[in-house]
Design a protein around this motif. Structure first.
Motif, short mmCIF file in Angstrom:
data_model
loop_
_atom_site.label_atom_id
_atom_site.label_comp_id
_atom_site.label_asym_id
_atom_site.label_seq_id
_atom_site.Cartn_x
_atom_site.Cartn_y
_atom_site.Cartn_z
N THR A 126 -1.48 0.91 1.21
CA THR A 126 -2.16 2.09 1.74
C THR A 126 -1.14 3.12 2.23
O THR A 126 -1.30 4.32 2.01
N THR B 29 -0.47 7.01 1.03
CA THR B 29 -0.44 8.12 1.98
C THR B 29 0.85 8.92 1.82
O THR B 29 0.83 10.16 1.80
N TYR C 155 1.51 12.91 0.76
CA TYR C 155 2.35 13.85 1.54
C TYR C 155 3.48 14.40 0.69
O TYR C 155 3.69 15.62 0.64
#
Length: 257
Positions: A45, A49, A53
């Motif tokens: 996860t 993420t 970004y």
């Protein structure tokens, strides 16, 4: 699990010992990866993420790294699936010893490679030294094999390299236990099993945290040599599995003849 019997009991003493040791090892590996290059190892996860970004930045080179690394967690799970899960489905003995041989070799390569400078200086962020991606690839591959093996043999009851799923299971299990009086009698046996699972889940979370804390003291001093700790724990289990899956059956067969 040591015996390669597909009809294992989830909570035998040997299985619980293996699961706890693997949770401790996962904590050590995750802390090692974090201190070495400032990224958690088995947190897919988190990689997703970071990809999101990094993709919004002008330089997207790190985005592709964040996308590629977790694929090796997937590859590790696939290797485990071939060696363990498929053989269980075919009513054959799973080849745990081969899965753990892969893990041991990968961890030893990580240790030697780190000492030889393959991954850059210990503690250098990925933004400063992209060679750390190779370290993450090796560690993700290892964790994928470990998690796939334990997940298969426990019939998806146990995961040892990350805590999100097992914490969710713990929360659901606690609610079932607290509300036992509201459930129908036919569910009471399930609640008794849920108590055993709850102790096991608490144990795994505790051992993961203990592994992380222990590693937090070791890696700043030992640096890449610290990966010898998970190599040692994997080696212990590998030797045990070779004995119980190969040597001991041959001894029994020879004695029977």
């Amino acid at each position: 699990m040591l015996y390669g019997n597909e009809s294992i009991s989830h909570y035998t003493r040997s299985n619980i010992l293996i699961w706890m040791l693997m949770a401790f090892q996962a904590g050590v590996l995750n802390m090692g990866g974090f201190l070495a290059c400032h990224r958690f190892v088995s947190h897919v996860t988190g990689f997703a993420t970071f990809f999101g970004y990094e993709f919004t930045q002008r330089d997207r080179s790190h985005a592709w790294g964040m996308l590629i690394v977790p694929l090796f967690f997937l590859f590790g799970a696939m290797v485990s699936g071939y060696l363990v899960d498929i053989r269980l489905k075919l009513h054959k003995k799973p080849k745990y010893y081969i899965a753990y041989t892969f893990m041991l070799v990968l961890i030893l390569i990580t240790t030697v490679g780190g000492v030889l400078g393959w991954f850059g200086p210990f503690g250098a962020p990925l933004e400063e030294d992209p060679k750390g991606y190779l370290l993450l690839i090796l560690l993700c591959f290892t964790c994928g094999i470990q998690n796939g093996t334990i997940t298969s043999v426990s019939r998806s009851v146990v995961r040892t390299t990350h805590l999100t799923g097992i914490t969710t299971d713990l929360g659901i299990g606690l609610i079932r236990i607290f509300n036992k009086g509201k459930l129908l009698p036919e569910h009471h046996e399930m609640i008794d099993n849920e108590r055993k699972a709850t102790y096991m889940r608490v144990g795994i979370i505790t051992m993961f945290v203990m592994g992380s804390v222990f590693a937090g003291f070791v890696y700043p001093v030992a640096e890449y040599w610290g990966f010898l700790i998970p190599a040692f724990t994997t080696g212990i289990l590998l030797v045990s599995m070779i004995y119980f899956q190969i040597i001991n059956p041959r001894k029994k067969a020879a004695a029977a003849n």
